[in-house]
Design a protein around this motif. Sequence first.
Motif, PDB file in Angstrom:
ATOM      1  N   HIS A 151      82.647 -39.299 -54.792  1.00 41.96           N
ATOM      2  CA  HIS A 151      81.460 -39.493 -55.636  1.00 41.96           C
ATOM      3  C   HIS A 151      80.393 -40.208 -54.797  1.00 41.96           C
ATOM      4  CE1 HIS A 151      78.982 -40.134 -59.143  1.00 41.96           C
ATOM      5  NE2 HIS A 151      78.814 -41.388 -58.728  1.00 41.96           N
ATOM      6  N   TYR A 177      77.134 -42.217 -54.777  1.00 42.51           N
ATOM      7  CA  TYR A 177      76.168 -42.986 -55.563  1.00 42.51           C
ATOM      8  C   TYR A 177      74.778 -42.847 -54.955  1.00 42.51           C
ATOM      9  CZ  TYR A 177      80.098 -45.127 -57.940  1.00 42.51           C
ATOM     10  OH  TYR A 177      81.241 -45.327 -58.697  1.00 42.51           O
ATOM     11  N   LEU A 217      72.179 -48.185 -54.522  1.00 45.67           N
ATOM     12  CA  LEU A 217      72.994 -49.086 -53.710  1.00 45.67           C
ATOM     13  C   LEU A 217      73.565 -50.233 -54.540  1.00 45.67           C
ATOM     14  CD1 LEU A 217      74.156 -49.944 -51.009  1.00 45.67           C
ATOM     15  CD2 LEU A 217      71.976 -51.026 -50.449  1.00 45.67           C
ATOM     16  N   GLU A 240      77.390 -51.231 -54.819  1.00 49.82           N
ATOM     17  CA  GLU A 240      77.893 -52.573 -54.505  1.00 49.82           C
ATOM     18  C   GLU A 240      78.771 -53.109 -55.640  1.00 49.82           C
ATOM     19  OE1 GLU A 240      74.060 -54.025 -51.802  1.00 49.82           O
ATOM     20  OE2 GLU A 240      74.669 -55.177 -53.549  1.00 49.82           O
ATOM     21  N   VAL A 260      80.534 -51.418 -57.795  1.00 51.49           N
ATOM     22  CA  VAL A 260      81.811 -50.699 -57.802  1.00 51.49           C
ATOM     23  C   VAL A 260      82.679 -51.156 -56.625  1.00 51.49           C
ATOM     24  CG1 VAL A 260      82.895 -48.419 -57.662  1.00 51.49           C
ATOM     25  CG2 VAL A 260      80.786 -48.709 -58.960  1.00 51.49           C
ATOM     26  N   ALA A 261      82.060 -51.349 -55.485  1.00 56.51           N
ATOM     27  CA  ALA A 261      82.801 -51.782 -54.291  1.00 56.51           C
ATOM     28  C   ALA A 261      83.447 -53.145 -54.520  1.00 56.51           C
ATOM     29  CB  ALA A 261      81.861 -51.833 -53.087  1.00 56.51           C
ATOM     30  N   LYS A 262      82.733 -54.006 -55.209  1.00 58.05           N
ATOM     31  CA  LYS A 262      83.292 -55.343 -55.482  1.00 58.05           C
ATOM     32  C   LYS A 262      84.505 -55.255 -56.402  1.00 58.05           C
ATOM     33  CE  LYS A 262      79.034 -57.914 -54.748  1.00 58.05           C
ATOM     34  NZ  LYS A 262      77.780 -58.369 -55.377  1.00 58.05           N
ATOM     35  N   GLN A 275      86.497 -52.729 -56.764  1.00 50.06           N
ATOM     36  CA  GLN A 275      87.607 -52.005 -56.125  1.00 50.06           C
ATOM     37  C   GLN A 275      87.992 -52.602 -54.768  1.00 50.06           C
ATOM     38  OE1 GLN A 275      87.223 -47.729 -56.075  1.00 50.06           O
ATOM     39  NE2 GLN A 275      86.292 -47.652 -58.110  1.00 50.06           N
ATOM     40  N   LYS A 287      86.416 -52.634 -51.929  1.00 49.88           N
ATOM     41  CA  LYS A 287      86.204 -51.657 -50.845  1.00 49.88           C
ATOM     42  C   LYS A 287      84.879 -51.932 -50.133  1.00 49.88           C
ATOM     43  CE  LYS A 287      88.846 -47.738 -52.644  1.00 49.88           C
ATOM     44  NZ  LYS A 287      88.774 -46.320 -53.047  1.00 49.88           N
ATOM     45  N   MET A 288      84.706 -51.288 -49.024  1.00 48.03           N
ATOM     46  CA  MET A 288      83.426 -51.341 -48.316  1.00 48.03           C
ATOM     47  C   MET A 288      82.538 -50.205 -48.823  1.00 48.03           C
ATOM     48  SD  MET A 288      84.774 -52.001 -44.427  1.00 48.03           S
ATOM     49  CE  MET A 288      86.126 -50.860 -44.615  1.00 48.03           C
ATOM     50  N   ILE A 289      81.297 -50.221 -48.350  1.00 46.25           N
ATOM     51  CA  ILE A 289      80.340 -49.179 -48.758  1.00 46.25           C
ATOM     52  C   ILE A 289      79.940 -48.356 -47.531  1.00 46.25           C
ATOM     53  CG2 ILE A 289      78.043 -48.744 -49.726  1.00 46.25           C
ATOM     54  CD1 ILE A 289      78.372 -51.605 -51.042  1.00 46.25           C
ATOM     55  N   ASN A 299      88.893 -45.659 -48.404  1.00 49.04           N
ATOM     56  CA  ASN A 299      88.513 -47.055 -48.159  1.00 49.04           C
ATOM     57  C   ASN A 299      87.058 -47.407 -48.430  1.00 49.04           C
ATOM     58  OD1 ASN A 299      91.168 -47.659 -47.172  1.00 49.04           O
ATOM     59  ND2 ASN A 299      90.617 -46.584 -45.285  1.00 49.04           N
ATOM     60  N   ILE A 357      83.335 -46.914 -50.841  1.00 52.28           N
ATOM     61  CA  ILE A 357      82.493 -46.394 -51.911  1.00 52.28           C
ATOM     62  C   ILE A 357      81.284 -45.780 -51.196  1.00 52.28           C
ATOM     63  CG2 ILE A 357      81.053 -47.003 -53.896  1.00 52.28           C
ATOM     64  CD1 ILE A 357      84.092 -47.254 -54.377  1.00 52.28           C
ATOM     65  N   CYS A 358      81.028 -44.515 -51.493  1.00 51.34           N
ATOM     66  CA  CYS A 358      80.000 -43.791 -50.724  1.00 51.34           C
ATOM     67  C   CYS A 358      78.720 -43.605 -51.532  1.00 51.34           C
ATOM     68  CB  CYS A 358      80.540 -42.422 -50.295  1.00 51.34           C
ATOM     69  SG  CYS A 358      81.976 -42.522 -49.216  1.00 51.34           S
ATOM     70  N   GLY A 359      77.624 -43.561 -50.827  1.00 49.18           N
ATOM     71  CA  GLY A 359      76.344 -43.319 -51.471  1.00 49.18           C
ATOM     72  C   GLY A 359      75.333 -42.842 -50.456  1.00 49.18           C
ATOM     73  N   LEU A 363      78.758 -51.104 -44.990  1.00 46.54           N
ATOM     74  CA  LEU A 363      78.373 -52.379 -45.598  1.00 46.54           C
ATOM     75  C   LEU A 363      79.577 -53.056 -46.234  1.00 46.54           C
ATOM     76  CD1 LEU A 363      75.272 -51.026 -47.578  1.00 46.54           C
ATOM     77  CD2 LEU A 363      75.248 -51.977 -45.266  1.00 46.54           C
ATOM     78  N   ALA A 383      80.943 -55.291 -49.430  1.00 45.44           N
ATOM     79  CA  ALA A 383      80.651 -55.026 -50.850  1.00 45.44           C
ATOM     80  C   ALA A 383      79.393 -55.746 -51.341  1.00 45.44           C
ATOM     81  CB  ALA A 383      81.846 -55.428 -51.698  1.00 45.44           C
TER      82      ALA A 383
END
Lengths: 81, 301
Positions: free
Chosen positions: A49, A51, A54, A58, A60-62, A64, A66-68, B18, B20-22, B61, B63
């Motif tokens: 998915h 996004y 940003l 961020e 969602v990353a927090k 889960q 995970k990194m972005i 690993n 979250i993509c955007g 980046l 999170a």
Amino acid sequence: MHKFKIFQIIFLIIICFEFTDLNSVNAAKQVLSTGIVEERVKDLTTQIHWYKNLKEAEAVAKTQNKMIFWVQMLGDIDGGT
Amino acid sequence: MRAVSLSVDPAFSDLKDNFICGYTDIKHKWYCGKSGKHEVDSIAVDTSNGAGPHNIQMFMLSADGTVLSCLPGYWRSQDLNLELKLASDLNKIWLDPNLSQSQKDKIFVQKQLNHILDHPMSMIQNSRMQGFDRNAEFKKNYIPDTVSNPQLFLEQATGHINNNFHNAAFNNNANAIINTDNSVDSSSLRLTRLNPVTLYRQRQKQVDPVFKTTDEIFHERMAANPFIPFDQFDTGSFVSYGTDHYDKGESKMGPNGNKFTAKKAVGGIFRQVLNQTPLAPAYSLYQFGSGNNHFVSAESN
């Protein structure tokens, strides 16, 4: 005859322009056909998915842990680029 | 990039598992370059690492939006994967509550610069700056940070001038830093950094004796920006090398990449004539917070 020579010169100039294009890659190594490109772009945009915001990514990353991976690109990931 | 690299393992699996993509479209950003049109149903051609830096940038980046790394332009999947791993390491450092900010910054710089040494030869070979980007660097009226051998750069730059490759403005500037006995004015060399990575340089010299390879350029520039918030990251300066026009010429190719038609060729010619390729803005504005003086700024041309 004179016109024919002019045509020949113009044709040669066009050919020279084409083969001295400095902004084209001179050593392309791999060419993917249209079908493969479509298939891979579909995989990329359906299995992940993407996004567009940003701050949302961020958040969602927090949650889960995970990194972005944030891509800035000319165009759209699932459309024309 | 999306069809040749992002959607291919090992990078694809790593992104899925690993990250979250955007993405965002940067066509209105001042630093965005120009490119030919690429549709989903067109062919795709791979290219060298770091090609088209103005048209795509891939950020890794934490999170909270802190920049761990950024890759300018196209990167092969296997090389991208190495950089994703580095970003993961740097994220652990960033999140470590037992390290101070200055300790984190120091480790960041070390890891970015040391990672250059870990790059396999295939990655270095695939990171050679392409001819049109090298030519753009030659046109600059100073020695840019992309140069690994300033003496050779100046020799080849003047060679280009003699061959009328470049404009009179650069000719004047080049003459100003080359003495009449052909020795180089040492003051001009202060614009370059001294490179301590001798072993890497020996390998890299086999690939390009004048310019650094793009894998080194981006790591050095990242090392100058330890743990910067994304909204404070100077992307324009970061991607400043080569031309801002990048076109692999797929529009001239048929469905399998090997066709050539006169109609498309004529269209291509007009497009090229109408789209001149201005120089990218000069790389500048780097501020080292940790007292490291690897980098120097250069005035815009």
